[in-house]
Design an enzyme around this catalytic site. Sequence first.
Site, PDB file in Angstrom:
ATOM      1  N   GLU A  38      28.719  43.364  42.783  1.00 48.94           N
ATOM      2  CA  GLU A  38      28.901  43.507  41.339  1.00 48.94           C
ATOM      3  C   GLU A  38      28.957  42.152  40.647  1.00 48.94           C
ATOM      4  O   GLU A  38      28.429  41.996  39.552  1.00 48.94           O
ATOM      5  CB  GLU A  38      30.156  44.321  41.024  1.00 48.94           C
ATOM      6  CG  GLU A  38      30.061  45.795  41.383  1.00 48.94           C
ATOM      7  CD  GLU A  38      28.927  46.519  40.654  1.00 48.94           C
ATOM      8  OE1 GLU A  38      28.411  45.981  39.645  1.00 48.94           O
ATOM      9  OE2 GLU A  38      28.539  47.609  41.097  1.00 48.94           O
ATOM     10  N   TYR A 121      33.343  45.848  32.597  1.00 48.35           N
ATOM     11  CA  TYR A 121      32.357  46.572  33.380  1.00 48.35           C
ATOM     12  C   TYR A 121      32.692  46.543  34.876  1.00 48.35           C
ATOM     13  O   TYR A 121      32.749  47.579  35.538  1.00 48.35           O
ATOM     14  CB  TYR A 121      30.938  45.999  33.169  1.00 48.35           C
ATOM     15  CG  TYR A 121      30.068  46.422  34.317  1.00 48.35           C
ATOM     16  CD1 TYR A 121      29.632  47.740  34.400  1.00 48.35           C
ATOM     17  CD2 TYR A 121      29.789  45.560  35.381  1.00 48.35           C
ATOM     18  CE1 TYR A 121      28.912  48.188  35.497  1.00 48.35           C
ATOM     19  CE2 TYR A 121      29.078  45.993  36.471  1.00 48.35           C
ATOM     20  CZ  TYR A 121      28.648  47.297  36.523  1.00 48.35           C
ATOM     21  OH  TYR A 121      27.968  47.741  37.611  1.00 48.35           O
ATOM     22  N   ASP A 139      27.637  49.229  31.825  1.00 47.88           N
ATOM     23  CA  ASP A 139      26.711  48.106  31.831  1.00 47.88           C
ATOM     24  C   ASP A 139      25.575  48.441  30.865  1.00 47.88           C
ATOM     25  O   ASP A 139      25.609  49.448  30.172  1.00 47.88           O
ATOM     26  CB  ASP A 139      26.186  47.849  33.237  1.00 47.88           C
ATOM     27  CG  ASP A 139      25.282  48.975  33.694  1.00 47.88           C
ATOM     28  OD1 ASP A 139      25.452  50.104  33.203  1.00 47.88           O
ATOM     29  OD2 ASP A 139      24.400  48.739  34.528  1.00 47.88           O
TER      30      ASP A 139
END
Length: 352
Positions: A38, A121, A139
Site C-alpha cells: 500500500e 486511504y 483511493d
Amino acid sequence: MNRMTDKMLRWYARHARALPWRAPPGQRPDPYHVWLSEIMLQQTTVATVRKRFDDFVRRWPTLRALAEAPREEVLAAWAGLGYYARARNLHKCAREVTRTLNGQFPQTPRELKKLPGIGDYTAGAIAAIAFNHPAVAMDTNAERVIARLFAVTEPLPECKETLRRHAEELLPKDTPGDFAQALMDLGAIICTPRDPACALCPLMEDCKASKQGLAEDLPRKRRKPPKPRRTGRAFWIERADGRVLLRRRPEKGMLGAMVEIPSTDWDGAPPPFSGETPFRLEFERLRPHVRHTFTHFHLKLALHRLPEPLPIDRARLLPLPPGWFWHPLDKLDTVGLPTVMKKAANLLRGPR
DNA sequence: AACACGGGGTT
DNA sequence: AACCCAGTGTT
C-alpha cells in the site's frame, strides 16, 4: 447485502487480478505485505510496484528485518520509486511498530493513521484487507467508480465526503477487504479514467452516470496550473582511484535524504559558469543536458566534469563538507541515485 | 484548502 | 503537453 455490493463481489470473485501482495483465495494476507504494497502503491502504478515489491520482500522478509536494516539501505532500495518521504516514513514506521507495538500493526484505521506514512486511504486499506475491519479505502479508483455509480457531478476535492458516504452505504461488514479490492480492480479493469468499458461492467444497469452518458466525464476535477521551468548545474568530480564525489541531500524537501551528484540549487537562473563551482575547480561542460520533470516543475540540468580525474593527493586536500563522500564508480548502481541523478550519472561517466 | 512531493506510462 | 496513478504531510 446491498444489490450493487453483491454484484461487485461476484464480479471480483471471477476477475480479481493475481498480485504478489494478495493472499490465495480464502487466506488472510500478511499485514507486512499489505502495508508495504500500500505504501509503494501510493501514486504509483501496479506495473511499477510489481517489479519492486518482490525485491523488498526478498531482501527484508519480515517487518523486523526491515526495521533493523540501516536507513541508507532502505532509501537506496527505494531509489527510482519517487516520493521519497514514503521511504523515510516506511523505515520509521517499521521501527515504531517493531519497537513500541511488539511488531503488530494496529487493526483500526484510527490507530493505523497515527503511524508515519499512513493516511486516510492507507489506514482504511490495511484495516480492511489485512484485518477484515469494516472500513472503506477511498483511493482514486474507488472515487471514480463511486462518482460514476451515483453520478456525483460536483468536482473533486469538494465531493470527497459525498463519495465516502456512498461507499460506506455499499460497504459489506463481513468482507470489507474483498470490497476494497473489488472497487480497485473494477476501477483498473472496467471503470477506467478514459474510455470505460461500460458494456462489460457488472454494474451497468445500476450506474447513473452510464445511463446519462456521463461516465467518462466523472469524476470532475479542477485543472492544474502549468509547471514552471527551472535550471541547475551538476558537477562530476572523479578521483584517480576510480571514485566519484557524491553527497546526501538535506532531510526535507526535494529528494530529501537521497544521494546526489553535487549540484547548484535549482533556481530559475543558474549562476555564471565560472562562479560557484565546488572547490573552485575548473570544469568542462558536456553538450547534452538532463531534462527531468518533477511533480510541480520541469528541470534542465547542465552537466559539468573535470577534464581529468583528480590525483589522490590533490583530492585529499579538498575540505569535504558533512555529508559528502567518495564513492566507487563500479558500485554506483548500489548507492541509490534518484532518477534525475541516475540520468546525469549515465551521461557523465561515459565519453564526451 | 492549497501546496510540496517522483516517476513512468498513455493519449 | 496533459493527464493518470492503491496519497501523505505540512502550512
